[in-house]
Design a protein around this motif. Structure first.
Motif, PDB file in Angstrom:
ATOM      1  N   ALA A   1      -4.717  15.894  -7.251  1.00  0.00           N
ATOM      2  CA  ALA A   1      -5.831  15.530  -7.861  1.00  0.00           C
ATOM      3  C   ALA A   1      -5.372  15.143  -9.298  1.00  0.00           C
ATOM      4  O   ALA A   1      -5.576  14.052  -9.898  1.00  0.00           O
ATOM      5  N   PRO A   2      -4.534  15.582 -10.090  1.00  0.00           N
ATOM      6  CA  PRO A   2      -3.984  15.120 -11.324  1.00  0.00           C
ATOM      7  C   PRO A   2      -2.726  14.459 -11.131  1.00  0.00           C
ATOM      8  O   PRO A   2      -2.792  13.617 -12.131  1.00  0.00           O
ATOM      9  N   LEU A   3      -2.878  13.542 -10.143  1.00  0.00           N
ATOM     10  CA  LEU A   3      -1.930  12.055  -9.392  1.00  0.00           C
ATOM     11  C   LEU A   3      -2.770  11.033  -9.682  1.00  0.00           C
ATOM     12  O   LEU A   3      -1.649  10.048 -10.476  1.00  0.00           O
ATOM     13  N   VAL A   4      -4.079  11.524  -9.488  1.00  0.00           N
ATOM     14  CA  VAL A   4      -5.430  10.000 -10.531  1.00  0.00           C
ATOM     15  C   VAL A   4      -5.212   9.634 -11.841  1.00  0.00           C
ATOM     16  O   VAL A   4      -5.216   8.657 -11.899  1.00  0.00           O
ATOM     17  N   GLU A   5      -4.535  10.265 -12.403  1.00  0.00           N
ATOM     18  CA  GLU A   5      -4.474   9.996 -13.955  1.00  0.00           C
ATOM     19  C   GLU A   5      -2.724   9.680 -14.404  1.00  0.00           C
ATOM     20  O   GLU A   5      -2.895   9.491 -15.476  1.00  0.00           O
ATOM     21  N   ARG A   6      -1.859   9.568 -13.235  1.00  0.00           N
ATOM     22  CA  ARG A   6      -1.176   9.229 -13.479  1.00  0.00           C
ATOM     23  C   ARG A   6      -0.217   8.531 -12.893  1.00  0.00           C
ATOM     24  O   ARG A   6       0.777   8.053 -12.173  1.00  0.00           O
ATOM     25  N   ILE A   7      -1.182   7.587 -12.244  1.00  0.00           N
ATOM     26  CA  ILE A   7      -0.926   6.021 -11.300  1.00  0.00           C
ATOM     27  C   ILE A   7       0.303   5.099 -12.203  1.00  0.00           C
ATOM     28  O   ILE A   7      -0.360   4.900 -13.094  1.00  0.00           O
ATOM     29  N   PRO A   8       1.357   4.916 -11.747  1.00  0.00           N
ATOM     30  CA  PRO A   8       2.241   3.558 -12.944  1.00  0.00           C
ATOM     31  C   PRO A   8       1.318   3.053 -12.583  1.00  0.00           C
ATOM     32  O   PRO A   8       0.433   2.465 -12.050  1.00  0.00           O
ATOM     33  N   PRO A   9       1.579   1.332 -13.604  1.00  0.00           N
ATOM     34  CA  PRO A   9       0.979   0.449 -13.837  1.00  0.00           C
ATOM     35  C   PRO A   9       0.883  -0.427 -12.740  1.00  0.00           C
ATOM     36  O   PRO A   9      -0.061  -1.781 -12.438  1.00  0.00           O
ATOM     37  N   THR A  10       1.949  -0.753 -12.229  1.00  0.00           N
ATOM     38  CA  THR A  10       2.390  -1.700 -11.038  1.00  0.00           C
ATOM     39  C   THR A  10       1.068  -0.994  -9.754  1.00  0.00           C
ATOM     40  O   THR A  10       1.593  -2.646  -9.404  1.00  0.00           O
TER      41      THR A  10
ATOM     42  N   LEU B   1      -2.855   4.444  -3.082  1.00  0.00           N
ATOM     43  CA  LEU B   1      -2.337   3.451  -3.845  1.00  0.00           C
ATOM     44  C   LEU B   1      -2.618   2.120  -3.292  1.00  0.00           C
ATOM     45  O   LEU B   1      -1.762   2.036  -2.292  1.00  0.00           O
ATOM     46  N   SER B   2      -2.516   0.799  -3.730  1.00  0.00           N
ATOM     47  CA  SER B   2      -2.168  -0.166  -4.074  1.00  0.00           C
ATOM     48  C   SER B   2      -2.005  -1.361  -4.860  1.00  0.00           C
ATOM     49  O   SER B   2      -1.532  -0.868  -6.526  1.00  0.00           O
TER      50      SER B   2
ATOM     51  N   GLN C   1      -8.159   4.195  -2.943  1.00  0.00           N
ATOM     52  CA  GLN C   1      -8.989   5.207  -2.214  1.00  0.00           C
ATOM     53  C   GLN C   1      -8.683   6.640  -2.307  1.00  0.00           C
ATOM     54  O   GLN C   1      -7.434   7.332  -2.078  1.00  0.00           O
ATOM     55  N   TRP C   2      -9.654   7.436  -2.227  1.00  0.00           N
ATOM     56  CA  TRP C   2      -9.416   9.412  -2.169  1.00  0.00           C
ATOM     57  C   TRP C   2      -9.766   9.718  -0.466  1.00  0.00           C
ATOM     58  O   TRP C   2     -10.838   9.211  -0.460  1.00  0.00           O
ATOM     59  N   LEU C   3      -9.140  10.040   0.155  1.00  0.00           N
ATOM     60  CA  LEU C   3      -9.188  10.322   1.721  1.00  0.00           C
ATOM     61  C   LEU C   3      -8.482  11.650   2.154  1.00  0.00           C
ATOM     62  O   LEU C   3      -8.195  12.555   1.254  1.00  0.00           O
ATOM     63  N   THR C   4      -9.848  12.148   2.968  1.00  0.00           N
ATOM     64  CA  THR C   4     -10.003  13.101   3.357  1.00  0.00           C
ATOM     65  C   THR C   4      -9.302  13.869   4.884  1.00  0.00           C
ATOM     66  O   THR C   4     -10.338  12.433   6.102  1.00  0.00           O
ATOM     67  N   TRP C   5      -8.249  14.410   5.196  1.00  0.00           N
ATOM     68  CA  TRP C   5      -8.538  15.015   6.577  1.00  0.00           C
ATOM     69  C   TRP C   5      -9.034  16.540   6.704  1.00  0.00           C
ATOM     70  O   TRP C   5      -9.012  17.352   6.201  1.00  0.00           O
TER      71      TRP C   5
ATOM     72  N   HIS D   1       1.097  -1.017   0.198  1.00  0.00           N
ATOM     73  CA  HIS D   1       0.209  -0.068  -0.300  1.00  0.00           C
ATOM     74  C   HIS D   1       0.902   1.586   0.245  1.00  0.00           C
ATOM     75  O   HIS D   1       1.756   1.362   0.540  1.00  0.00           O
ATOM     76  N   VAL D   2       0.624   2.371  -1.157  1.00  0.00           N
ATOM     77  CA  VAL D   2       0.582   3.502  -0.940  1.00  0.00           C
ATOM     78  C   VAL D   2      -0.077   5.033  -0.378  1.00  0.00           C
ATOM     79  O   VAL D   2      -0.924   5.060  -1.125  1.00  0.00           O
ATOM     80  N   PHE D   3      -0.071   5.239   0.604  1.00  0.00           N
ATOM     81  CA  PHE D   3      -0.538   6.772   0.477  1.00  0.00           C
ATOM     82  C   PHE D   3       0.452   7.672   0.057  1.00  0.00           C
ATOM     83  O   PHE D   3       1.839   8.341   0.686  1.00  0.00           O
ATOM     84  N   ILE D   4      -0.154   9.061  -0.302  1.00  0.00           N
ATOM     85  CA  ILE D   4       0.499   9.949  -0.294  1.00  0.00           C
ATOM     86  C   ILE D   4      -0.744  11.231  -0.273  1.00  0.00           C
ATOM     87  O   ILE D   4      -1.285  11.139  -0.822  1.00  0.00           O
ATOM     88  N   TRP D   5      -0.238  12.384   0.550  1.00  0.00           N
ATOM     89  CA  TRP D   5      -0.600  13.288   1.151  1.00  0.00           C
ATOM     90  C   TRP D   5      -0.248  15.005   0.443  1.00  0.00           C
ATOM     91  O   TRP D   5       0.721  14.934   0.183  1.00  0.00           O
ATOM     92  N   GLY D   6      -1.144  15.476   0.151  1.00  0.00           N
ATOM     93  CA  GLY D   6      -0.675  16.727  -0.126  1.00  0.00           C
ATOM     94  C   GLY D   6      -1.908  18.031  -0.057  1.00  0.00           C
ATOM     95  O   GLY D   6      -3.544  16.998   0.440  1.00  0.00           O
TER      96      GLY D   6
END
Length: 311
Positions: free
Chosen positions: A139-148, A179-180, A153-157, A128-133
């Protein structure tokens, strides 16, 4: 002058390119050229990061007995993840929390391409991989997820204890992209066994409600880092994706919040930070001295549950 076709011997030999196969010309609208080039670069980066680790015959990494937290000497997140991959570390979860932002209107820029490379590196060593921001940056990273990796889920604090200096909604929340690897297990039952699921409010598993460390809130937790998150923001990520004894990685450790949360939840954590100042802050908070635990390259791997070697 003859125009009868390709001159003999001209051009690169067929099949000698990066992918070892025939290529074909493609026409791309000028307005889409940056997007296409970015996609090609991201694909090449993901392919490079998932290559097999080196197989030099040095001793494999084993988790030191009677230690729940390992702090590495200062290094970049990229360097940390590369070294962990090279020695065959296998973790359940990696948390990426850059306190700078990739948005073009701020300083300390980190491009989205750099973050995609971090995704690929983190996905090579953890399930599993999490990235905060900020939402606008994530948002732009959702369309650039590596094929692996796959989007989970989109989480909100959501926090309401920091006075807003703007008229928008943005100052009251941060986003976290989850991501996972395909099929990686989740453990929702961990929440019900912990304070009756009170870490999540409003019956929404995608919303974490906890006050920011500001004013009088969370004074006992503060270690001095300018972007420190409360423990109750990191604990749900660990509970969601791991079981006691599993390994958590944080290569942007800051004040050591991820390591502290992992320890309190019975997990093991390996962490580092590029800053010597914040590395010292982690050492003081966690009562653990830094040490370069990583040996040379190996193709063996450490089990996340028992520390036994897997080949």
């Amino acid at each position: 002058m003859s125009r009868g076709g390709k001159r003999a011997g001209a051009g690169r030999p067929a099949g000698s390119g990066r992918f070892g196969e025939k290529t074909i010309p493609v026409r791309v609208p000028e307005s889409l050229l940056p997007t296409v080039l970015d996609l090609i670069a991201n694909h090449a980066s993901a392919s490079d990061q998932t290559a097999s680790p080196s197989t030099s015959p040095t001793a494999p990494f084993t988790w030191p007995a009677e230690r729940d937290t390992l702090i590495l000497p200062p290094r970049t997140a990229e360097s940390c993840l590369q070294q962990l991959r090279n020695v065959g570390v296998c973790a359940k979860t990696t948390v990426l929390d850059p306190w700078y932002s990739p948005s073009p209107n701020r300083r300390d820029l980190r491009s989205h391409r750099d973050l995609v490379e971090l995704f690929a590196l983190a996905g090579a060593i953890s399930e599993h991989v999490f990235i905060w921001g900020w939402p606008v940056d994530i948002a732009p990273l959702v369309e650039r997820i590596p094929p692996t990796l796959v989007f989970r889920q989109w989480l909100t604090w959501h926090y309401r204890n920091v006075p807003s200096k703007a008229n928008g909604w943005r100052p009251s929340q941060q986003a976290c992209l989850h991501l996972s690897r395909a099929g990686a297990a989740l453990f929702p039952g961990n929440f019900k066994a912990n304070n009756d699921g009170s870490l999540f409010k409003f019956s929404a598993d995608s919303v974490i409600t906890a006050g920011a460390l500001a004013g009088y809130a969370g004074r006992s937790q503060r270690a001095g880092h300018p972007a420190q998150k409360p423990l109750d923001v990191i604990k749900p990520l660990i509970l969601m994706t791991s079981q006691p004894g599993d390994i958590i990685i944080d290569p942007m450790g800051g004040s050591g919040t991820t390591a502290d949360a992992a320890r309190q939840l019975g997990r093991r954590c390996l962490t580092s930070d590029v800053s010597d100042k914040y590395t010292r802050m982690m050492e003081k908070r966690l009562g653990v001295e830094r040490h370069d635990w990583l040996p040379g390259n190996t193709e063996s791997c450490v089990s996340t549950a028992s520390g036994e070697l897997l080949t």
